[in-house]
Design a protein around this motif. Structure first.
Motif, short mmCIF file in Angstrom:
data_model
loop_
_atom_site.label_atom_id
_atom_site.label_comp_id
_atom_site.label_asym_id
_atom_site.label_seq_id
_atom_site.Cartn_x
_atom_site.Cartn_y
_atom_site.Cartn_z
N ASP A 195 25.77 50.30 43.51
CA ASP A 195 26.12 50.61 42.12
C ASP A 195 27.57 51.07 42.10
O ASP A 195 28.14 51.44 43.13
CB ASP A 195 25.20 51.69 41.55
N ALA A 196 28.16 51.08 40.92
CA ALA A 196 29.55 51.51 40.78
C ALA A 196 29.78 52.01 39.36
O ALA A 196 29.08 51.62 38.42
CB ALA A 196 30.52 50.38 41.11
N SER A 197 30.76 52.86 39.23
CA SER A 197 31.20 53.36 37.93
C SER A 197 32.72 53.44 37.95
O SER A 197 33.36 52.99 38.91
CB SER A 197 30.58 54.74 37.65
N THR A 198 33.29 54.02 36.94
CA THR A 198 34.74 54.18 36.92
C THR A 198 35.20 55.21 37.94
O THR A 198 36.39 55.28 38.27
CB THR A 198 35.21 54.59 35.53
N ASN A 199 34.27 56.02 38.45
CA ASN A 199 34.63 57.08 39.39
C ASN A 199 34.37 56.71 40.84
O ASN A 199 35.17 57.04 41.71
CB ASN A 199 33.86 58.36 39.06
N ALA A 200 33.24 56.07 41.12
CA ALA A 200 32.84 55.91 42.51
C ALA A 200 32.03 54.64 42.71
O ALA A 200 31.52 54.03 41.76
CB ALA A 200 32.03 57.13 42.97
#
Length: 449
Positions: A195-200
C-alpha cells in the motif's frame, strides 16, 4: 544461534550433564578442536538460570526465552558517539525531553537522525511506529535545512519532543519468534500486501500455515519507506510499493528453510494492477521499468514455489499494509491479535474464499500510459490521386474532403489505441481502415507523414 525441528535440536544439544554441559553432536564436534560452547539453551526453557546468559536479547532484539517471544519496543536511547563534546549515550527520559522543549538542551538534526535510524529492527516489525519520526526527519532536509549540529527551530523541536514523549509512555508488545506452528501440515502460503499514501510506502509478508486443528497466520517481515519530498504521486508510490513487495517476496522465498506451496501478492490500487496487464511500450519509462521488474521477479519465483499467483486487488479495509502508511500508529496497535501481526481475518479461510480480484475494474493511471500521437492532414497536392487515379475535383473541394477524412481517421486511431491491448493490433486496425478507404468510393485518402 541455530534452529530446526525439536528432534534436530535434541540431537544437536544432547543430554544435559551434571556440570551443565551437553553431550550432543554440536558439543562433540567443537570438543574435537578443543572448543566448547559458553552455554546452550532451548527455546521455551523457563529456568531463570538458563535465560540469564542471553541477557534478555537475541540477535540484538529483546527476547523472552520462556515464552519464545520477541518484545517490540523502541529503545529510548540516543547514541552521541562522534558528536562534538557529547557523551556516547543518553537516556531520553521525560526530564531530558522537557529540557529540550524548554530550549535548555540542544536537539540537532544529527541527533534526530541518530535516534530514528538507531532503532534495530531488521525485519521491519516496528516500521509503523517509527514512521512519524521518519516523516519529521524528512522535513529537516532541503535547501532551508540548517547545519547538522545546529539546534532545531522551536516548532520542529516541539513536534519531536511530543513524538518522543509518546514513545516513552508506550509499553512493549510481544511477537512470536517462530512462524512454524505446532502441528503444521504441508507447505505454507506466503501472502504479501502493499500500500502507499502521500507519506509512506509499505509492503508486508505473512506466513499462512494450516495445522491439524486450525490455520496459523503470522507476520514474516515488512518494509516501510517514506515517499520522496518532490516528484512523487500516489500512483507512482503504489507501484513502487508493489516493487518492494516483489523484492521482499523473492528475499523471503530464498531465505526460509521451508518450501512455499503458494505465493500471493495483493494491493488495493486497481489502476496499478491494470498497469501490469499492459506492455512496456504502452507505459511511461518510470512505470515500464517497474512493471518489467515485477514481471521478471515473478518468473524467477515460479521456479522456486509450487504456485505463483499474479498480482491481485484487495479492498483497502482488508489490506494490512495500510497500517504502515498511516501516521500516529501506536506500538500497542501492533500487538498480538492485531491485523499487523496476524494479517486480515480472511487468511484463515480457504484460498478460494479470499476476497482478491485478478482483474478488478479500472484502467492504468493516466500518467502511466504513454501518449500516442498520430498527425493526419490533406493537401491539394494529394489531388493527383491514390493508386494512379486522377481526381477531377477543384482544389478547395479536395481540401475539404481531405479534412473530413483526416478527422475520421484520427477518430479511428484514437479508438484503436484506447481499445487495443497492443500497439501492433492498433496498427493493424488502422491499416485495414486505410485499405478499405482507398479501394472504396473515396477518391482521396490522407496519408500519415
Amino acid at each position: 544461534v541455530a534452529g530446526g525441528s525439536r528432534e534436530n535440536v535434541t540431537r544437536m544439544m544432547g543430554q544435559e550433564l551434571e556440570d551443565g554441559s551437553y553431550n550432543g553432536t554440536l558439543p562433540t564436534m567443537l570438543g574435537k578442536f578443543g572448543l566448547k560452547p559458553k552455554f546452550m539453551v532451548r527455546t521455551g526453557d523457563s529456568r531463570p538460570e538458563k535465560a540469564e546468559p542471553l541477557g534478555g536479547k537475541v540477535l540484538g532484539m529483546d527476547y523472552r526465552l520462556a515464552q519464545d517471544e520477541f518484545v517490540l519496543k523502541v529503545p529510548m536511547k540516543l547514541h552521541l558517539k562522534g558528536m562534538p563534546r557529547q557523551k556516547e549515550e543518553v537516556i531520553l527520559n521525560q526530564y531530558f525531553l522537557e529540557a529540550i522543549r524548554r530550549g535548555e538542551r540542544k536537539f540537532t538534526r544529527r541527533m534526530a537522525l541518530s535516534f530514528t535510524m538507531g532503532t534495530f529492527d531488521p525485519l521491519g516489525y516496528l516500521g509503523p511506529a517509527i514512521l512519524p519520526g521518519k516523516l519529521l526527519l524528512r522535513r529537516l532536509y532541503g535547501e532551508e535545512a540548517g547545519s547538522w549540529d545546529q539546534d532545531l527551530p522551536r516548532l520542529e523541536r516541539e513536534q519531536w519532543v511530543s513524538w518522543l514523549l509518546s514513545l516513552a509512555r508506550e509499553e512493549g508488545v510481544n511477537l512470536k519468534r517462530s512462524v512454524r506452528p505446532t502441528g503444521a501440515v504441508g507447505n505454507p502460503t506466503l501472502a504479501g500486501f502493499s500500500d502507499a499514501s502521500t507519506n509512506a510506502i509499505c509492503a508486508v509478508l505473512y506466513v499462512v500455515w494450516p495445522t491439524k486443528e486450525d490455520v496459523h497466520t503470522g507476520i514474516l517481515l515488512s518494509k516501510v519507506r517514506v515517499t520522496p519530498r518532490q516528484g512523487g504521486t500516489v500512483p507512482r508510490a503504489e507501484l513502487q510499493g508493489m516493487v518492494i513487495l516483489s523484492r521482499l517476496t523473492s528475499l523471503a522465498v530464498r531465505a526460509v528453510s521451508f518450501k512455499c506451496g503458494r505465493v500471493t501478492q495483493s494491493t488495493d490500487s486497481a489502476s496499478c494492477v491494470a498497469a501490469l496487464r499492459r506492455s512496456g511500450a504502452e507505459l511511461q519509462p518510470y512505470f515500464a521499468n517497474r512493471v518489467a521488474e515485477i514481471s521478471h521477479t515473478r518468473k524467477e519465483l515460479e521456479k522456486l514455489v509450487e504456485t505463483m499467483e499474479e498480482f491481485t486487488h484487495v479492498g483497502g479495509s482488508s489490506n494490512p499494509a495500510d497500517v504502515g502508511t498511516r501516521t500516529g500508529v501506536r506500538i500497542q496497535e501492533l500487538g498480538p491479535g492485531s491485523m499487523w501481526q496476524e494479517g486480515p481475518i480472511f487468511l484463515k479461510s480457504p484460498r478460494n474464499d479470499w476476497p482478491l480480484q485478478r482483474s478488478p475494474p479500472g484502467t492504468a493511471p493516466k500518467e502511466a500510459v504513454r501518449e500516442r500521437r498520430l498527425d493526419c492532414w490533406g493537401s491539394t497536392a494529394a489531388a493527383r490521386g491514390v493508386h494512379g487515379k486522377q481526381v477531377q475535383e477543384r482544389p478547395e473541394e479536395v481540401s475539404g474532403k481531405a479534412k473530413e477524412v483526416s478527422l475520421k481517421l484520427l477518430e479511428v486511431a484514437r479508438e484503436s489505441l484506447e481499445n487495443s491491448s497492443s500497439w501492433s493490433r492498433a496498427q493493424g486496425a488502422l491499416a485495414r481502415y486505410l485499405r478499405a478507404a482507398s479501394s472504396g468510393s473515396r477518391d482521396l485518402v490522407p496519408m500519415a507523414p
